[in-house]
Design a protein around this motif. Structure first.
Motif: not given
Length: 301
Positions: A263-264, A267-268, A270-271, A274, A292, A294
């Motif tokens: 998960d981490k 998340q990384y 996704a950052i 973005q 979580k 969007t």
């Protein structure tokens, strides 16, 4: 010699009518002049002999052949000598089964028996020439018709003598070059003894009996079918290998996705995505959600 003979006849006739008591006596002097002119013309044509390029002349006097040859151009010869001209350029002699294609009309191909007792028909062309220095000997020992006395019979005999060492299929395929080289050596040796030079030997065609042809064609077709099937099998093996590698790659990819991403890490990633969107000139407002959720991107478009 013809003009000399006519000139002598006219001179004798002029002497015969030179008697003043004869009514034809007034023609004696003109006839004597004509006789003299014809004699000179005949003498000059008998003394000077022209030999064309690529030819040599051989003199013979009362049947005795002279060893000295006449080269191309004008040559002074004995007026009593007869001159035989030989062509020293490259000549060819063809023996073919096709009508009017060879030197003799009709079917003139060479029929030989092979080691397996089959009759094979050979079409052949030979290129040869005469040695200029040997022309006096050729005239004395062979004559002018050396093509029919030497070239043709020697060639046909050497082919028949050597064909018995090969089977029909070998002559037609694998042993053809060996057969050609063997008969070339034998013909060259025989020609050399008689003042001829063999330049090239060309086997134009070898015709086998129909039964042998059908056997060879069946064998060739079977080999082609086998090669075609081998190609198809090889292609199918390659296609199966490609599909196996592709399936293994998909399985490995799915395994990595199911076990290798936490998960981490997601998340990384996704950052990072973005951040790239924020740098884009088309993105104006990014509303980040909690947890979580969007993110929402608002723009002018």
């Amino acid at each position: 010699m013809f003009f000399i003979f006519i000139g002598v006849i006219l001179f004798i006739a002029s002497r015969a009518i030179s008697n003043p008591n004869l009514i034809f006596s007034k023609y004696a002097n003109p006839l004597r002049i004509v006789a003299f002119v014809l004699f000179l013309l005949g003498l000059s044509s008998s003394v000077i002999k022209q030999v064309n390029a690529g030819e040599v002349g051989v003199q013979s006097i009362f049947g005795k052949v002279q060893n000295q040859t006449l080269t191309s151009g004008l040559n002074f010869v004995n007026p009593l000598a007869s001159v035989t001209v030989f062509d020293t350029k490259t000549q060819n002699y063809t023996m073919s089964a096709v009508h009017d294609e060879g030197d003799k009309s009709g079917d003139d191909a060479i029929r030989v028996l092979t080691a397996d007792g089959l009759e094979v028909v050979v079409d052949l062309t030979i290129l040869y020439r005469i040695l200029p220095s040997e022309t006096p000997r050729i005239l004395k020992e062979i004559g002018e018709d050396y093509r029919d006395k030497i070239v043709r019979p020697v060639t046909r005999t050497m082919i028949r003598d050597n064909a018995v060492y090969y089977d029909a299929v070998g002559l037609y395929s694998l042993k053809r070059n060996e057969f050609q080289g063997r008969i070339y050596a034998d013909i060259e040796k025989n020609f050399k003894k008689r003042g001829l030079v063999l330049e090239q030997l060309l086997i134009r065609n070898i015709n086998l009996p129909n039964s042998v042809k059908q056997t060879i064609e069946s064998k060739i077709n079977a080999e082609q079918d086998a090669q075609k099937m081998q190609f198809v099998l090889q292609k199918e093996k390659q296609e199966a290998e490609r599909k196996r590698v592709e399936a293994q790659g998909i399985a490995d990819y799915q395994k990595i996705l199911s076990t290798g991403l936490s998960d981490k890490q997601l998340q990384y990633e996704a950052i990072i995505a973005q951040k790239e969107l924020a740098k884009s000139p088309n993105a104006k407002v990014i509303i980040m959600g909690g947890g979580k959720s969007t993110p929402i991107i608002l723009g002018n478009n």
